[in-house]
Design an enzyme around this catalytic site. Structure first.
Site, mmCIF file in Angstrom:
data_model
loop_
_atom_site.group_PDB
_atom_site.id
_atom_site.type_symbol
_atom_site.label_atom_id
_atom_site.label_comp_id
_atom_site.label_asym_id
_atom_site.label_seq_id
_atom_site.Cartn_x
_atom_site.Cartn_y
_atom_site.Cartn_z
ATOM 1 N N ASP A 298 3.393 -30.680 65.362
ATOM 2 C CA ASP A 298 2.389 -31.711 65.096
ATOM 3 C C ASP A 298 2.784 -33.061 65.664
ATOM 4 O O ASP A 298 2.020 -33.688 66.409
ATOM 5 C CB ASP A 298 2.155 -31.849 63.584
ATOM 6 C CG ASP A 298 1.467 -30.637 62.991
ATOM 7 O OD1 ASP A 298 1.575 -29.549 63.573
ATOM 8 O OD2 ASP A 298 0.826 -30.783 61.936
ATOM 9 N N ARG B 179 8.059 -39.883 50.160
ATOM 10 C CA ARG B 179 7.177 -40.625 51.066
ATOM 11 C C ARG B 179 7.379 -42.141 51.035
ATOM 12 O O ARG B 179 7.331 -42.781 52.091
ATOM 13 C CB ARG B 179 5.714 -40.278 50.787
ATOM 14 C CG ARG B 179 5.313 -38.830 51.084
ATOM 15 C CD ARG B 179 6.179 -38.145 52.073
ATOM 16 N NE ARG B 179 5.664 -36.838 52.505
ATOM 17 C CZ ARG B 179 6.391 -35.948 53.130
ATOM 18 N NH1 ARG B 179 7.667 -36.190 53.374
ATOM 19 N NH2 ARG B 179 5.877 -34.810 53.521
ATOM 20 N N SER C 31 3.164 -23.729 55.521
ATOM 21 C CA SER C 31 3.481 -25.123 55.810
ATOM 22 C C SER C 31 4.584 -25.530 54.843
ATOM 23 O O SER C 31 4.408 -25.462 53.626
ATOM 24 C CB SER C 31 2.240 -25.992 55.606
ATOM 25 O OG SER C 31 2.571 -27.356 55.713
#
Length: 407
Positions: free
Chosen positions: A20, A100, A183
């Site tokens: 990606d 994150r 994933s």
């Protein structure tokens, strides 16, 4: 749109080196005609990062950042979260969510230091990560431009990404054994699996999905006992050996994985509105949560403990939804950290076939008083007659209501 794209000169990209973000790197160069700076974070995912630099160089990147953030991740993000005993929707230990904000923080530092006027990430328009990355970015620079290719381009599947990579001669590292059908996302706290067959919530994956933990049925037949030492709510030693935060978590992951601890299969509610099924392995975090609640059980005042439990779902939701840097999360953290000043002592745990059992807790700051709690002669430490007035006072409104209902 074209004029807006022409205003972007330099972009800092959160770059893993996978399919990606490799495609995104080239797509940014072609679509925005801009220079790209790459940033790759080592947060304990356990993958070799040697391939990242040559792949970025092959695509013409001059400024390549590969940062070891493992210690900062556990010390400043994972441990503060575990002081709150945070669990999202009763089960999820927030392994992806808590990583994150750190990635966003470092990405923004690099963007500022290298003169970037935009940042980019590889999160899709369906997930939570786009929200987490971007809320974190705006905290550090309210005017930063964010480029989210998955919300712009027409590459909508793995096949189209591979075709784009082949067309533009983008080097793609093929995973050994053909890679995983899921994933996956990993860091020092957990590894997650989504997609593939997991998109059917009735489907049960075979045991090959799990990478960190033994099948509990195949785990050692003999229990293992460990002792964790806490100081102000954080584990500082295992079995008497002092360790830094990252080493603590890595050691607990190894111990938990050996005994089949920390597997989870859940359907969760994403912030964007959809339900999503995921499987998770969080061996060290599962042990840590059990131990932390055990030491708090003897060191926290009752109302402190209950207040923390009432606030925890809100705190967990803030992290899940990307609000780590929000004023309300920081305010809750200040309260939580204040409660941890006396959360000191040792917890002994038994690890056995997928489970963690309390096997003892002790602390010089303990509020547990055996003289008061005993079923034997307490030698006057507690006057049982006091309970009568206590009960009658607390029953007053109930008795009054009962009399009214009988009228």
């Amino acid at each position: 749109m074209a004029s807006n794209k022409n205003t972007v000169r330099k972009v800092a990209l959160a770059y893993s080196g996978g399919l990606d973000t490799s495609v995104i790197l080239k797509w940014l160069q072609d679509t925005y005609n801009c220079e790209v700076v790459t940033f790759t974070a080592d947060i304990g995912q356990g993958e070799e990062l040697d391939h990242v630099r040559p792949k970025a160089k092959a695509l013409g990147v001059k400024e390549i950042f590969i940062d070891d953030l493992r210690e900062e991740f556990v010390r400043d993000f994972v441990f503060p979260m575990f002081r709150a005993n945070a669990i999202y929707e009763g089960e999820y230990l927030l392994g992806t969510s808590i990583a994150r904000p750190l990635i966003a923080k470092r990405l923004m530092e690099i963007a500022a230091a290298t003169g970037c006027d935009a940042i980019a990430h590889g999160a899709t328009g369906k997930g939570n990560d786009q929200v987490r990355f971007e809320l974190g970015a705006y905290h550090f620079n309210p005017n930063i431009k964010v480029i989210a290719p998955w919300r712009e381009w027409d590459l909508t599947s793995r096949e189209t990404l591979l075709a784009y990579a082949a067309k533009h001669k983008i080097p793609i590292t093929k995973k050994k054994g053909g890679g995983s059908p899921y994933s996956m996302d990993a860091n020092a706290l957990h590894i997650s699996y989504e997609g593939g067959g997991l998109e059917d919530p009735w489907w049960v994956p075979d045991d090959s999905i799990w990478r960190w933990t033994k099948n509990p049925e195949d785990a050692p037949a003999t229990p293992e006992y460990i002792t964790l030492k806490f100081e102000k709510g954080d584990v500082v030693a295992i079995n008497g050996k002092r360790m830094k935060p990252y080493k603590v978590l890595a050691t607990l992951n190894e111990l938990g994985g050996k005994h089949g601890i920390g597997r989870l299969d859940i359907v969760e509610n994403r912030y964007v509105g959809m339900k999503s099924r995921g499987c998770y392995e969080t061996p060290g975090g599962t042990i840590l949560l059990k131990a932390h609640r055990a030491i708090e059980s003897i060191t926290l005042d009752r109302e402190q403990a209950h207040l923390k439990d009432e606030l925890m779902p809100k705190y967990a939701s803030l992290i899940y939804n990307g609000y780590w840097f929000s004023p309300e999360r920081r305010a809750l953290q200040a309260l939580i950290d204040d409660t941890q000043q006396k959360v000191n002592g040792e917890v002994r745990l038994k690890l056995y076939k997928g489970n963690v059992y309390n096997a003892g807790r002790r602390s010089k700051d303990s509020l547990f008083d055996a003289r008061v709690a005993t079923f034997e002669d307490d030698k006057g430490a507690y006057n049982q007659k006091d309970a009568e007035g206590f009960i009658r006072l607390n029953a007053l409104r109930l008795r009054t209501g009962a009399k009214r209902d009988r009228r």
